[in-house]
Design a protein around this motif. Structure first.
Motif, PDB file in Angstrom:
ATOM      1  N   CYS A 312       0.859  -1.186   0.000  1.00 33.25           N
ATOM      2  CA  CYS A 312       0.000   0.000   0.000  1.00 33.25           C
ATOM      3  C   CYS A 312       0.896   1.237   0.000  1.00 33.25           C
ATOM      4  O   CYS A 312       1.809   1.350   0.821  1.00 33.25           O
ATOM      5  CB  CYS A 312      -0.886  -0.021   1.248  1.00 33.25           C
ATOM      6  N   TYR A 313       0.629   2.166  -0.927  1.00 37.05           N
ATOM      7  CA  TYR A 313       1.498   3.328  -1.106  1.00 37.05           C
ATOM      8  C   TYR A 313       0.910   4.582  -0.465  1.00 37.05           C
ATOM      9  O   TYR A 313      -0.299   4.813  -0.498  1.00 37.05           O
ATOM     10  CB  TYR A 313       1.740   3.582  -2.593  1.00 37.05           C
ATOM     11  N   LYS A 314       1.806   5.389   0.109  1.00 30.31           N
ATOM     12  CA  LYS A 314       1.442   6.686   0.671  1.00 30.31           C
ATOM     13  C   LYS A 314       2.582   7.672   0.412  1.00 30.31           C
ATOM     14  O   LYS A 314       3.714   7.259   0.166  1.00 30.31           O
ATOM     15  CB  LYS A 314       1.218   6.601   2.192  1.00 30.31           C
ATOM     16  N   PHE A 315       2.283   8.963   0.502  1.00 28.82           N
ATOM     17  CA  PHE A 315       3.359   9.936   0.590  1.00 28.82           C
ATOM     18  C   PHE A 315       3.998   9.787   1.973  1.00 28.82           C
ATOM     19  O   PHE A 315       3.289   9.710   2.982  1.00 28.82           O
ATOM     20  CB  PHE A 315       2.841  11.364   0.419  1.00 28.82           C
ATOM     21  N   ARG A 316       5.303   9.762   2.039  1.00 29.57           N
ATOM     22  CA  ARG A 316       5.980   9.573   3.314  1.00 29.57           C
ATOM     23  C   ARG A 316       5.718  10.766   4.231  1.00 29.57           C
ATOM     24  O   ARG A 316       5.987  11.906   3.877  1.00 29.57           O
ATOM     25  CB  ARG A 316       7.487   9.384   3.090  1.00 29.57           C
ATOM     26  N   SER A 317       5.229  10.471   5.415  1.00 34.16           N
ATOM     27  CA  SER A 317       4.908  11.526   6.382  1.00 34.16           C
ATOM     28  C   SER A 317       5.730  11.416   7.659  1.00 34.16           C
ATOM     29  O   SER A 317       5.582  12.233   8.558  1.00 34.16           O
ATOM     30  CB  SER A 317       3.414  11.471   6.743  1.00 34.16           C
ATOM     31  N   MET A 318       6.587  10.393   7.745  1.00 34.87           N
ATOM     32  CA  MET A 318       7.409  10.197   8.937  1.00 34.87           C
ATOM     33  C   MET A 318       8.882  10.088   8.557  1.00 34.87           C
ATOM     34  O   MET A 318       9.224   9.790   7.410  1.00 34.87           O
ATOM     35  CB  MET A 318       6.976   8.924   9.676  1.00 34.87           C
ATOM     36  N   ARG A 319       9.731  10.313   9.546  1.00 32.10           N
ATOM     37  CA  ARG A 319      11.150  10.048   9.360  1.00 32.10           C
ATOM     38  C   ARG A 319      11.360   8.535   9.285  1.00 32.10           C
ATOM     39  O   ARG A 319      10.574   7.765   9.841  1.00 32.10           O
ATOM     40  CB  ARG A 319      11.957  10.644  10.516  1.00 32.10           C
TER      41      ARG A 319
END
Length: 452
Positions: A312-319
């Motif tokens: 499942c793909y997301k824009f990275r929002s965490m370090r």
């Protein structure tokens, strides 16, 4: 028993059919007059009636929900439109297509306005005491109490609860007597519908009430003790002459529903990718890269249709961190970047999942896919958790728009999600999908408590 006991009108459906045909023929006559021959008119009228029989357009029973009414209306006008244009093409009726579209639009609008007005008037009529059905209930338990409450609270459906019979009376309100006394009372009072609890009656008693109802023109219904079963879509099937209850029959079992939903997913996903992600991805690449090291996209294994694992793909929002696949995001999570807080609060981080939709791993609307560790945990703790895997997971879902998104703080949160997921699976309609999408868009402009 008198056969004149019925107080619900047999003219409701014929009136609706007649008015619709008057609208249909009136509009056609106004715009075409001498351009249509008699056989043209006959085809259009017969076609409308045959299609309405197929779509159950006029089968509007009392408990029919608004989404189902709208779905049948859309099915009726779509199929009729296709049949209409097929006919004028075969007989080469040389009139502008746009003119035909205008005429059909007026017809559909007029019919829709009449139907809304008609159903509203019928609702008010029932609330006022007309078009009612007298109901008696046999038995007393939690399910029976729920039915009684529904009958008393929802007068717009036209049910008039008379009372109940039980051998274990715990509430004198509406109590009519012992079960054996029910037969005489029902005969004398002209009851229309009889509801019997399966837990308080023996098989022989149930058979006696069925025979009694059949012989006295009474609608008979059973109230099963299924309070611990989430599914309500039980279907009676026959293996030769032996009846078998199937736990659930899903809308997605129908090929036409699968193809329609998949077609909508592809069109919607392409629209978002072409008109939004095409320019948003480069912008997000710059913004995310400037704040922290790491890839633009975050990918994580999730459980999908039939338990199939996909990325499942997301824009990275965490370090970058080692707990991403095991530790759920919580409020004031130190792993979340400044940009991440914004894109998570606005759900922008979820947009890359439209690529998952194109890859056929996900749908636009459906139960949200969970981390593998959550599936392993809650499949053991929550009954019927795995039912959600009968369909493809969604970018948004009914549970999310009802407030069950983000962090799972306790078991009750997950149970409520599963309850809503199962409701969606068993009661899917295109209208419900549109409603969820619309509510999701509205929620983007609101501050949700768990949007972190």
């Amino acid at each position: 028993m008198s056969l004149q006991k019925k107080r619900y009108s047999k003219f409701i459906r014929p009136i609706s059919v007649l008015v619709h045909l008057v609208i249909l023929n009136g509009v056609l006559y106004y715009f075409f007059r001498d351009k249509f021959e008699l056989y043209h008119v006959a085809y259009i009228n017969v076609g409308w009636l045959l299609i309405s029989y197929y779509t159950k357009f006029y089968s509007l029973h009392r408990l029919l929900k608004a989404p189902k009414v709208i779905t049948r209306f859309l099915s009726q006008i779509i199929i009729f439109t296709l049949a209409y244009f097929a006919y004028i093409n075969i007989f080469r009726i040389n009139i502008s297509i746009l003119f035909h579209v205008k005429v059909l639009s007026i017809i559909y609008l007029a019919i829709a306005l009449f139907r809304v007005s008609f159903l509203y008037a019928l609702k008010k009529y029932r609330i006022g005491g007309g078009n009612y059905r007298k109901v008696v209930v046999i038995g007393e338990n939690e399910n029976v109490k729920s039915i009684i409450k529904f009958l008393n609270d929802r007068s717009e459906y036209g049910y008039r609860f008379i009372g109940y019979f039980s051998n274990t009376c715990s509430n004198q309100d509406n109590f009519l007597g012992k079960i054996d006394e029910a037969f005489e009372f029902i005969s004398n009072e002209g009851i229309h519908e009889l509801y019997c609890s399966t837990t308080e009656l023996s098989q022989q008693q149930i058979k006696e009430f069925i025979d009694f109802a059949d012989n006295n023109l009474i609608i008979f219904k059973l109230i099963p003790d299924v309070k611990d079963v989430f599914s309500k879509e039980m279907v009676l099937e026959y293996f030769d002459y032996t009846p078998v209850l199937s736990l659930r029959k899903l809308p997605f079992d129908k090929p036409i529903v699968k193809y329609f939903k998949r077609g909508f997913d592809i069109v919607f996903a392409l629209f978002i990718i072409i008109f939004l992600l095409s320019w948003l991805i480069p912008v997000m690449f710059v913004i995310i890269k400037l704040e922290s090291k790491g890839p633009l996209f975050f990918k994580q294994e999730r459980d999908g249709l039939g338990g199939h694992v996909f990325y499942c793909y997301k824009f990275r929002s965490m370090r970058i961190n080692q707990e991403a696949n095991t530790m759920q995001v919580c409020k004031d999570d130190k792993r979340i970047t400044k940009v991440g807080k914004f894109i998570r609060r606005t759900s922008i981080d979820e947009l890359p999942q439209f690529f998952n939709v194109l890859l056929d791993d996900m749908s636009v609307v459906g139960p949200r896919p969970h981390m593998l560790v959550h599936t392993k945990k809650y499949a053991k703790e929550i009954d019927k958790y795995m039912v959600r895997h009968f369909v493809k997971p969604g970018i948004t879902g009914l549970a999310q728009v009802r407030g069950y998104r983000g962090e799972i703080k306790n078991k009750i949160d997950m149970e409520n999600r599963i309850r809503l997921d199962i409701y969606y699976i068993e009661n899917w309609s295109f209208f419900l999908d549109l409603k969820i999408i619309f509510q999701t868009i509205l929620n983007l402009f609101r501050t949700e408590e768990k949007a972190y």
